[in-house]
Design a protein around this motif. Structure first.
Motif, PDB file in Angstrom:
ATOM      1  N   GLU A   9      60.695  84.754  80.632  1.00 16.59           N
ATOM      2  CA  GLU A   9      62.110  84.983  80.955  1.00 16.59           C
ATOM      3  C   GLU A   9      62.175  85.371  82.653  1.00 16.59           C
ATOM      4  O   GLU A   9      62.976  84.848  83.397  1.00 16.59           O
ATOM      5  N   GLU A  10      60.985  86.005  83.118  1.00 16.60           N
ATOM      6  CA  GLU A  10      60.808  86.293  84.446  1.00 16.60           C
ATOM      7  C   GLU A  10      60.616  84.937  85.323  1.00 16.60           C
ATOM      8  O   GLU A  10      61.422  84.882  86.544  1.00 16.60           O
ATOM      9  N   VAL A  11      59.996  84.045  84.581  1.00 17.38           N
ATOM     10  CA  VAL A  11      59.893  82.616  85.578  1.00 17.38           C
ATOM     11  C   VAL A  11      61.335  82.065  85.381  1.00 17.38           C
ATOM     12  O   VAL A  11      61.637  81.403  86.591  1.00 17.38           O
ATOM     13  N   GLU A  12      61.960  81.821  84.245  1.00 19.97           N
ATOM     14  CA  GLU A  12      63.527  81.276  84.378  1.00 19.97           C
ATOM     15  C   GLU A  12      64.189  82.256  85.407  1.00 19.97           C
ATOM     16  O   GLU A  12      65.054  81.426  86.195  1.00 19.97           O
TER      17      GLU A  12
END
Length: 254
Positions: free
Chosen positions: A249-252
């Protein structure tokens, strides 16, 4: 007349001379007999011991008595030989008795002394027949002594037989006691072995039960431990999955 008167006187003197001569001869013969008897009596007193010793010397057997009555007599060998002669004329004889089958093993040995007759005692040996009587009496005395010894020997043999029987009975009793003790020992040994086997069986059963219980405890502990490990692995995997989801999620978002 003169010749007729002298004839009776001459006849009476001849008869008297004959009577006197016969009386004188009788006195001479009687005195000679008395003198000879005194001389024989004085000389044989010292010869009696030698005569009796000679009669007793030699080898004699009781074969005839044993043959006639074998149940009460044994054939014994009696050997007598002169050992020495004392100063007073006494003869010392060596005497031994043995069974005729074993003459080299005498069971009785003695020394006998044959003494001359004392002066104050009339000796009973007057001629050869008398000497034989004395020797025969001495032999009878020895024979009676041998019979007494045989009776004593029979008594000893009977006592020895009784003692032997008693010893045999005692030996039989001891053998029976030993056999009983050996049987008791075998029974005790068998009972001990049986008790050891029973104890070993009980111990093996107890050990088997303990091993089974221990194995069950180990299995339970292993199952619990495996469950905890599986729970930990699942929790860790869920945690890692959550972390991976957050990172994604953080990467997205970035």
């Amino acid at each position: 007349m003169g010749s007729g008167e002298d004839t009776p006187g001459v006849t009476g003197g001849g008869v008297g001379g004959i009577v006197r001569g016969a009386a004188l001869k009788a006195l001479v013969v009687f005195g000679g007999v008395i003198l000879i008897r005194r001389l024989r009596r004085s000389t044989t007193r010292w010869d009696h011991a030698r005569t009796v010793a000679d009669a007793l010397s030699g080898e004699k057997f009781s074969r005839e008595q044993a043959r006639q009555d074998p149940g009460n007599y044994f054939n014994l060998r009696m050997l007598t030989c002169p050992a020495t002669e004392m100063v007073d004329g006494s003869g010392v004889l060596y005497f031994e008795q043995a069974f005729w089958r074993a003459p080299e093993k005498p069971f009785r040995q003695r020394f006998y002394m044959v003494k001359p007759c004392p002066k104050e005692m009339k000796c009973d040996v007057e001629d050869y027949h008398g000497r034989r009587v004395v020797a025969h009496n001495a032999l009878l005395s020895l024979h009676r002594e041998a019979e007494d010894q045989l009776v004593d020997l029979r008594d000893r043999l009977a006592r020895a037989g009784q003692e032997r029987d008693a010893l045999q009975e005692e030996g039989s009793r001891l053998r029976q006691e030993v056999e009983l003790l050996q049987a008791e020992k075998r029974d005790c040994k068998a009972a001990h072995h049986a008790e050891l086997e029973r104890r070993d069986a009980v111990h093996r059963d107890a050990m088997s039960e303990k091993v089974a219980a221990h194995n069950a405890d180990l299995k339970r502990l292993v199952g619990v431990h495996n469950g905890e490990l599986e729970h930990r692995d699942a929790s860790h995997a869920a945690t890692l999955k959550d972390k991976d989801a957050r990172l994604a999620e953080e990467v997205e978002a970035a």
